[in-house]
Write a protein that holds these residues in place. Structure first.
Motif, mmCIF file in Angstrom:
data_model
loop_
_atom_site.group_PDB
_atom_site.id
_atom_site.type_symbol
_atom_site.label_atom_id
_atom_site.label_comp_id
_atom_site.label_asym_id
_atom_site.label_seq_id
_atom_site.Cartn_x
_atom_site.Cartn_y
_atom_site.Cartn_z
ATOM 1 N N LYS A 20 25.378 -14.983 -58.137
ATOM 2 C CA LYS A 20 26.555 -15.803 -58.446
ATOM 3 C C LYS A 20 26.931 -15.670 -59.919
ATOM 4 C CE LYS A 20 27.905 -20.704 -58.623
ATOM 5 N NZ LYS A 20 27.421 -22.096 -58.348
ATOM 6 N N SER A 259 24.827 -20.308 -48.467
ATOM 7 C CA SER A 259 26.054 -20.829 -49.069
ATOM 8 C C SER A 259 25.768 -21.875 -50.138
ATOM 9 C CB SER A 259 26.972 -21.416 -47.990
ATOM 10 O OG SER A 259 26.341 -22.494 -47.325
ATOM 11 N N GLY A 263 27.158 -20.900 -53.659
ATOM 12 C CA GLY A 263 28.291 -21.732 -54.062
ATOM 13 C C GLY A 263 29.551 -21.494 -53.262
ATOM 14 N N GLN A 264 29.486 -20.633 -52.263
ATOM 15 C CA GLN A 264 30.609 -20.371 -51.370
ATOM 16 C C GLN A 264 30.060 -19.718 -50.105
ATOM 17 O OE1 GLN A 264 33.143 -16.868 -52.610
ATOM 18 N NE2 GLN A 264 32.048 -17.179 -54.543
#
Length: 273
Positions: A20, A259, A263-264
């Motif tokens: 990330k 996820s 963060g997504q």
């Protein structure tokens, strides 16, 4: 040589917190993430087993076109990286590279402290390896380093218990233990890629003025610097902003758990190794 994605390897989900931050720093590249969830956790396994599993996954990433692989796993970085770099890469392909996440943190951690006293929060395996102590000593021999093993923290995160009030006991216990080792600690490194999900709880039990470092951000900046200094490798990293995720276990579980770390939403494929 053909261009390929940058490979990111971890024994499970934690490396997604590193990926990330790398994507935030270097969004233009392609990335291929491999989580060896079927054989996780690595932290309790022997050096030989961690080395063998890590080597198998590195070879898999090479076979999938990666010229550069990041071991986004503290256990693999501590127990397997050096052997792979020195013994295996010359025979596999001396033009390819495998990098870890301990050295980048060690190279800069001394720049963040005023007192010269730093804390390391990590898994029992990473603490027992003394990898951080040895690496930090190379760059900042005068620093005083205090380690605290946190055996329950990974389980708390992977079982989605880290948001619950019950997790406070385990976080406070280890923060108190660490701070008892030195009241001069002013910088703490989260030396496990799961721990960023506990950052809010960690900060609850710290006095003012103590800084907590996110390993992923340090690794991301280090990778950016590495690519600038090694244009011969940078040109082999493809740039289409494509992100692929693979797991050796259930894709449904990986997507649900992953996820939270990334963060997504993530969409994973299964891979047998």
């Amino acid at each position: 040589m053909k261009q390929g994605p940058i490979g990111i390897f971890d024994s499970g989900y934690g490396g997604l917190t590193v990926l990330k931050e790398i994507i935030s720093e270097l969004p233009e590249y392609d990335y291929l993430y491999l989580g060896d969830n079927a054989r996780a956790p690595y932290g309790t396994r022997s050096y030989e087993t961690v080395y063998q599993y890590t080597l198998e996954c590195v070879k898999q990433l090479f076979d999938m076109g990666c010229q550069l692989v990041i071991l986004a796993c503290n256990t693999s970085s501590a127990k397997a990286l050096r052997t792979i770099q020195q013994n295996d890469l010359p025979g596999i392909d001396p033009s390819r590279r495998v990098l870890g996440i301990i050295r980048p943190s060690a190279e800069v951690i001394g720049d963040y402290t005023s007192t010269g006293h730093i804390g390391i929060l990590a898994t029992p395996g990473t603490v027992a390896s003394d990898s951080y102590l040895m690496e930090i000593r190379k760059f900042f021999p005068r620093l005083k380093v205090f380690q605290e093993a946190c055996p329950m923290w990974v389980s708390l995160v992977e079982n989605n218990e880290h948001y619950n009030p019950g997790a406070n006991y385990f976080v406070q216990k280890h923060m108190d233990n660490l701070l008892k080792k030195s009241s001069y600690i002013d910088v703490i490194l989260m030396a496990c890629t799961h721990y960023p999900l506990l950052i809010n709880k960690i900060k609850q039990f710290l006095p003012g003025g103590v800084r907590v470092l996110d390993q992923g951000r340090i690794v991301a900046k280090s990778l950016a610097d590495y690519l600038k200094r090694h244009p011969e490798m940078e040109t082999l990293c493809s740039k289409n902003r494509r992100y692929q995720f693979y797991t050796t276990n259930s894709t449904e579980t990986f997507e649900r758990q992953g996820s939270a770390f990334f963060g997504q939403p993530v969409h994973a494929r299964h891979l047998d190794i």
